[in-house]
Design a protein around this motif. Structure first.
Motif, short mmCIF file in Angstrom:
data_model
loop_
_atom_site.label_atom_id
_atom_site.label_comp_id
_atom_site.label_asym_id
_atom_site.label_seq_id
_atom_site.Cartn_x
_atom_site.Cartn_y
_atom_site.Cartn_z
N LEU A 23 0.76 -1.12 -0.11
CA LEU A 23 0.02 0.10 -0.09
C LEU A 23 0.87 1.14 0.09
CD1 LEU A 23 -2.89 -1.23 2.66
CD2 LEU A 23 -3.06 -1.12 0.16
N CYS A 24 1.95 1.27 0.73
CA CYS A 24 2.84 2.34 0.70
C CYS A 24 3.43 2.67 -0.35
CB CYS A 24 3.77 2.12 1.99
SG CYS A 24 5.27 3.38 2.31
N HIS A 25 3.88 1.57 -1.09
CA HIS A 25 4.50 1.60 -2.52
C HIS A 25 3.28 2.27 -3.57
CE1 HIS A 25 8.27 0.20 -1.20
NE2 HIS A 25 7.74 -1.14 -0.93
N GLY A 26 2.16 1.74 -3.34
CA GLY A 26 1.19 2.31 -4.16
C GLY A 26 0.88 3.69 -4.28
N PHE A 27 0.91 4.13 -2.97
CA PHE A 27 0.77 5.48 -2.61
C PHE A 27 1.77 6.19 -3.24
CE2 PHE A 27 0.95 9.33 0.02
CZ PHE A 27 -0.45 9.92 -0.35
N LYS A 28 3.32 5.87 -2.81
CA LYS A 28 4.34 6.50 -3.37
C LYS A 28 4.37 6.54 -5.01
CE LYS A 28 7.34 5.88 0.48
NZ LYS A 28 8.66 5.06 1.09
N MET A 29 3.99 5.42 -5.71
CA MET A 29 3.90 5.34 -7.08
C MET A 29 2.90 6.38 -7.54
SD MET A 29 5.16 3.89 -9.62
CE MET A 29 4.97 3.74 -11.22
N PRO A 94 -7.41 7.48 -9.56
CA PRO A 94 -6.21 7.32 -10.41
C PRO A 94 -6.49 7.26 -11.78
CG PRO A 94 -5.91 6.37 -8.57
CD PRO A 94 -7.49 6.56 -8.42
N LYS A 95 -7.52 6.46 -12.29
CA LYS A 95 -7.87 6.21 -13.73
C LYS A 95 -8.41 7.33 -14.41
CE LYS A 95 -8.61 1.10 -13.54
NZ LYS A 95 -9.33 -0.13 -13.72
N SER A 269 2.88 13.34 -21.92
CA SER A 269 1.77 13.02 -21.24
C SER A 269 1.18 11.81 -21.34
CB SER A 269 0.79 14.42 -21.75
OG SER A 269 1.28 15.95 -21.29
N ILE A 270 1.25 11.15 -22.69
CA ILE A 270 0.44 9.77 -22.98
C ILE A 270 1.31 8.92 -21.98
CG2 ILE A 270 0.36 8.24 -24.37
CD1 ILE A 270 -0.39 10.23 -26.53
N ILE A 271 2.73 9.13 -21.96
CA ILE A 271 3.61 8.15 -21.22
C ILE A 271 3.18 8.28 -19.64
CG2 ILE A 271 6.06 7.73 -20.37
CD1 ILE A 271 6.99 8.39 -23.22
N ALA A 272 3.06 9.64 -19.24
CA ALA A 272 2.61 9.54 -17.96
C ALA A 272 1.37 9.39 -17.33
CB ALA A 272 2.66 11.40 -17.54
N SER A 273 0.52 8.98 -18.37
CA SER A 273 -0.78 8.46 -17.97
C SER A 273 -0.77 6.94 -17.66
CB SER A 273 -1.80 8.82 -19.09
OG SER A 273 -1.44 8.05 -20.11
N ILE A 274 0.36 6.34 -18.32
CA ILE A 274 0.10 4.74 -17.93
C ILE A 274 0.08 4.35 -16.58
CG2 ILE A 274 1.60 2.68 -18.85
CD1 ILE A 274 2.58 4.22 -21.20
N PRO A 275 1.07 4.84 -15.60
CA PRO A 275 1.18 4.36 -14.23
C PRO A 275 -0.18 4.62 -13.63
CG PRO A 275 2.92 5.89 -14.61
CD PRO A 275 1.96 5.84 -15.94
N PHE A 276 -1.18 5.58 -14.00
CA PHE A 276 -2.21 5.75 -13.05
C PHE A 276 -3.40 4.50 -13.43
CE2 PHE A 276 -0.93 10.25 -13.61
CZ PHE A 276 -1.03 10.46 -12.08
N PHE A 277 -3.26 3.66 -14.71
CA PHE A 277 -4.31 2.71 -14.73
C PHE A 277 -3.72 1.37 -13.99
CE2 PHE A 277 -4.33 5.21 -18.49
CZ PHE A 277 -5.73 5.64 -18.69
#
Length: 692
Positions: A23-29, A94-95, A269-277
Motif C-alpha cells: 500500500l505504501c509503495h502504491g501511494f508513493k507510485m 487514479p484512472k 503526457s501519454i507516457i505519464a498516463s500509463i502508471p495511473f491505470f
C-alpha cells in the motif's frame, strides 16, 4: 499452546506488513505519477504561450484570433470541470487522472498535426513551395519587378497559390487541440489533491502538496528551453534545404518549428498516463471501513425491504441539496468582502494573463530580439525567481503571524511594489523604427502621419512596385525599406548570403557621399541604446516577478479566509469559474484586439485576404500593451484599498479574537488542513498555481 499462538500471530503479522508495504509503495507510485503529470501540465501551458507568435505567423491570423486559440484551453476546462468535480471523487480517481493525461497528450499532438498537412511555408510571394526548386530565384528589384508585373505573373501566382492553400482554416485544429488539452488537464489537480488528502498520513498532505508544486516548476523550465530551441529551427526543418532559406529568426516572417514542442509535450503526457491505470482506487482503506462494508453486506436484505423509503428520502435530499446550494451561493454573493476580492483578483489575473500571452511579441517588436532569445532568458531567470518569491512569501507570513487584515495589507503592499516596477517598463521603451513608406517618406526625408497610401517618391516611381509586398531590406543609411523594389535597388548579389542589393536610388538620396548606396536583406537592427534597455528590462522583470510571487501566498489565503469555513470550497469553485471565463478566455482576446490596432504592415494571404501583422508601431504597441495592463493593475489596487477599509470596519476591535477564529477553522474536521505557511491546502493552492 503459547508457542502455537505466538507462531500464528507472527504469521498474521507478516502478511499485514507486506500488505502495508504494498500500500505504501502504491501511494508513493501515485505521488511520482502525479508529479510527472504536474510537469506535463505546466510544460504544455508554457509551450503554448511561447509558440503563440509562431502560430500566428504560420496560419496568417491576427493577434485577437491567436488570443482566442490561447483561451480555448480554458473553454475546454470549463466544459467538464463541474462533472469532474462531482463524479470524479465517486469513481476510480487514479484512472480518471490517467484518462485526463492521455486526453491532454492527445490534444497536444492534435495541435501539432496541421503542420504535416499544410504544405511548405511560403514567407514571400517569390518563394517556391517546392523544396527541390531554388527559393531565391527571384527578387523584386526595380529592374525585374516591372517585367513580372507586365507579364501578369504575380496575379497568376496569387491565383494558383490560393487554390493550393488548403491551410486557410487549419488553425481551427490548433484551437480544438488546445481545447482538448484543457479538457484533459481538468481532473489532475482536484482529484490528485483529494486523493492525497484522503490517503496520506495525518499532517503529511501539505508536505506532499508543497513537493508537487516544487516539482511542477520543472515544467516551465523545460517548456522555455524547448520553446527557445524550436524557435531557432525553421518550421519545415527536415523537409526543405535550409541553405535556400534567406530569412533569419529575427525576421518578422520567420516561423520556427512550433509543432515540435507540442509533439514532445503530448508524448510525455501519454507516457505519464500509463502508471495511473495500474494504481488501486483505495490504497490503504481503513480496517473499520472494511468491517462496515461486511456489515452492510449482511444487512442487504433489510435495505432491500426499505428501498421505497430510501428513494423518497433521496428525492428529499436532492431538493434540500439544491436549496442549500442556492442559499450558499446567495451567501457568498452577498458577502461584500468576497465580491470585492473577486473583482480585484479578476483585474489582477487578467492583467497577468494578457501581458504574459504577448510578452514574446512585445520583446520582439520593442527590442528587436528573437523569440528564441526571449524564451531562453525568461525561462532561465524568471521561473526560479518566482519559485523563490513563493517560498519567501510563505516564510514571511509564518514569521510575522499576520491577522486577516494584516494579510490583506501585505498583499496590497507586494502588489503596489510590483506595480511600481511595472511602471519602469514605460521608461525602457525604445524609439520608433525608421521604415520608408510606413514611418518616413520613401526618400527618407520626412515623417508620415499615416502609413496608408504613402505616395511613391521620384526615386522609385518608375519601378512599378507592389506596395503590398514585405521583403524588408536595410539601407546603408540605416532606414528599413519594405522591399528592394521600393528601395530603388537595380541589382543583387544573387544567392550569396547575406544577400546585398546595389544601386539603390532611394538609399542614394539620403545616403552619405561616396557611399555604395546598397541595402542588405532584412530589417535594420535596433540601436545599441535599445539593446541596453532590453537587458535593463530583463532585470526589472526579475524584480517584478519576485514581488508578484511574494504576495501569491497571501493572495490565496485571503480567498479562503473571507468566507465562512463551510463555504470555502464553493467560494473557491465560483472564483475559479469567474477567473477562467472572464480572465483566461477574454483577456488574451481583448489584449490581442487592441494590439492589432497598432499594426503598420499586414501580410496578404495567397487569396488576397489580410493575414498576420509584419510590423507594428512599436511606440504605440508599447503604450497600448503596457497601458492596458497598468490600467487593470491600478483598478485592482483601488479595490485593495476598498477591501482593507471594509475589513477594518468588520473586524474593528476583534483582532484579539482572530487567532481563535483561525484555530476553529483549523480544528474543524470537515475542512482541509492548513499547511505550515498558514493557508489551506487543496483547491486553494491549486487555483493559485494555475493562475498566479
Amino acid at each position: 499452546m503459547d508457542q502455537n499462538q505466538h507462531s500464528n500471530n507472527t504469521a498474521e503479522e507478516k502478511p499485514s506488513k507486506k500488505r502495508r508495504g504494498r500500500l505504501c509503495h502504491g501511494f508513493k507510485m501515485f505521488l511520482v505519477a502525479l508529479g510527472l503529470s504536474y510537469i506535463c501540465k505546466a510544460l504544455g501551458a508554457i509551450i503554448m504561450k511561447s509558440s503563440i507568435t509562431q502560430i500566428e505567423r504560420r496560419f496568417d491570423i491576427s493577434s485577437s484570433l491567436s488570443g482566442l486559440i490561447d483561451g480555448s484551453f480554458e473553454i475546454g476546462n470549463l466544459l467538464v470541470i463541474v462533472f469532474v468535480s462531482y463524479f470524479g471523487s465517486k469513481l476510480h480517481r487514479p484512472k480518471i487522472i490517467g484518462i485526463g493525461c492521455f486526453v491532454m497528450g492527445t490534444g497536444s499532438i492534435l495541435t501539432a498535426l496541421p503542420h504535416f498537412f499544410m504544405g511548405y511555408y511560403r514567407y514571400s510571394k517569390e518563394t517556391n513551395i517546392n523544396p527541390s526548386e531554388n527559393s531565391t530565384s527571384s527578387f523584386s528589384t526595380c529592374s525585374t519587378y516591372q517585367t513580372l508585373s507586365l507579364n501578369g505573373t504575380s496575379s497568376e501566382m496569387l491565383g494558383k497559390g490560393c487554390e493550393k492553400d488548403s491551410g486557410s482554416y487549419m488553425w481551427i485544429y490548433v484551437l480544438m487541440g488546445n481545447m482538448l488539452r484543457g479538457i484533459g488537464e481538468t481532473p489532475i489537480v482536484p482529484l490528485g489533491i483529494s486523493y492525497i488528502d484522503d490517503f496520506a498520513k495525518e499532517g503529511s498532505s501539505s508536505v506532499y502538496l508543497g513537493a508537487l508544486h516544487a516539482v511542477a516548476m520543472i515544467g516551465p523550465i523545460i517548456g522555455f528551453a524547448i520553446g527557445s530551441l524550436s524557435a531557432k529551427m525553421y518550421v519545415d526543418i527536415g523537409f526543405v534545404d535550409l541553405k535556400s532559406i534567406r530569412i533569419t529568426p529575427k525576421d518578422a516572417r520567420w516561423v520556427g518549428a512550433w509543432w515540435l514542442g507540442f509533439l514532445m509535450a503530448g508524448t510525455i503526457s501519454i507516457i505519464a498516463s500509463i502508471p495511473f491505470f495500474f494504481l488501486p482506487k483505495n490504497p490503504n482503506k481503513p480496517q473499520k471501513e472494511r468491517k462496515a462494508s461486511k456489515t452492510l453486506h449482511v444487512t442487504k436484505t433489510n435495505e432491500d425491504k426499505s428501498q421505497t423509503a430510501h428513494l423518497t428520502k433521496h428525492g428529499q435530499n436532492v431538493t434540500e441539496n439544491m436549496t442549500g446550494f442556492f442559499q450558499s451561493m446567495k451567501s457568498i454573493l452577498t458577502n461584500r468582502l468576497y465580491v470585492i476580492f473577486l473583482a480585484l483578483t479578476l483585474l489582477q489575473i487578467s492583467s497577468f494573463i494578457g501581458s504574459f500571452t504577448y510578452i514574446f511579441k512585445y520583446i520582439e517588436q520593442q527590442y528587436g530580439q528573437s523569440t528564441s532569445q526571449a524564451n531562453f532568458l525568461l525561462g532561465l531567470i524568471t521561473v526560479p525567481t518566482m519559485a523563490t518569491g513563493m517560498l519567501s512569501g510563505g516564510y514571511i507570513i509564518k514569521k510575522f503571524k499576520f491577522t486577516l487584515v494584516g494579510i490583506a495589507k501585505y498583499s496590497f503592499f507586494t502588489s503596489l511594489i510590483s506595480f511600481l516596477f511595472f511602471l519602469l517598463y514605460f521608461a525602457l521603451a525604445c524609439e520608433g523604427k525608421s521604415v520608408a513608406g510606413l514611418t518616413l517618406t520613401y526618400d527618407g526625408k520626412y515623417p508620415v502621419a499615416s502609413p496608408i497610401d504613402v505616395p511613391p517618391s521620384y526615386c522609385n516611381s518608375d519601378c512599378n512596385c507592389d506596395g503590398s509586398q514585405w521583403e524588408p531590406v536595410c539601407g546603408s543609411n540605416g532606414v528599413t525599406y519594405t522591399s528592394p523594389c521600393l528601395a530603388g535597388c537595380k541589382s543583387s548579389s544573387g544567392n550569396t548570403k547575406p544577400t546585398v542589393f546595389h544601386n539603390c536610388s532611394c538609399v542614394e538620396v539620403t545616403g552619405l557621399q561616396n557611399s555604395n548606396y546598397s541595402a542588405s536583406l532584412g530589417e535594420c537592427p535596433r540601436e545599441r541604446s535599445c539593446t541596453i534597455k532590453y537587458y535593463i528590462y530583463i532585470a526589472v522583470q526579475v524584480l517584478n516577478s519576485y514581488c508578484t510571487a511574494l504576495g501569491s501566498t497571501a493572495f490565496i489565503m485571503l480567498i479562503v479566509r473571507i468566507v465562512q469555513p463551510e463555504l470555502k470550497s464553493l467560494a473557491m469553485g465560483f472564483h475559479s469559474l469567474v477567473i477562467r471565463t472572464l480572465g483566461g478566455i477574454l483577456a488574451p482576446i481583448y489584449f490581442g484586439a487592441l494590439i492589432d490596432r497598432t499594426c503598420l504592415k499586414w501580410s496578404i494571404t495567397s487569396c488576397g485576404a489580410r493575414g498576420a501583422c509584419r510590423l507594428y508601431n512599436n511606440v504605440l504597441f508599447g503604450n497600448t500593451y503596457l497601458g492596458l495592463a497598468a490600467t487593470l493593475k491600478v483598478l485592482a489596487l483601488i479595490l485593495y484599498g476598498v477591501l482593507i477599509s471594509a475589513m477594518k470596519k468588520k473586524y474593528e476591535g476583534k483582532n484579539t479574537k482572530e487567532p481563535e477564529t483561525e484555530k476553529k477553522v483549523v480544528d474543524d474536521p470537515n475542512l482541509e488542513p492548513l499547511n505550515n505557511n498558514g493557508h489551506f491546502v487543496g483547491s486553494a493552492e491549486a487555483d493559485g498555481e494555475t493562475h498566479i
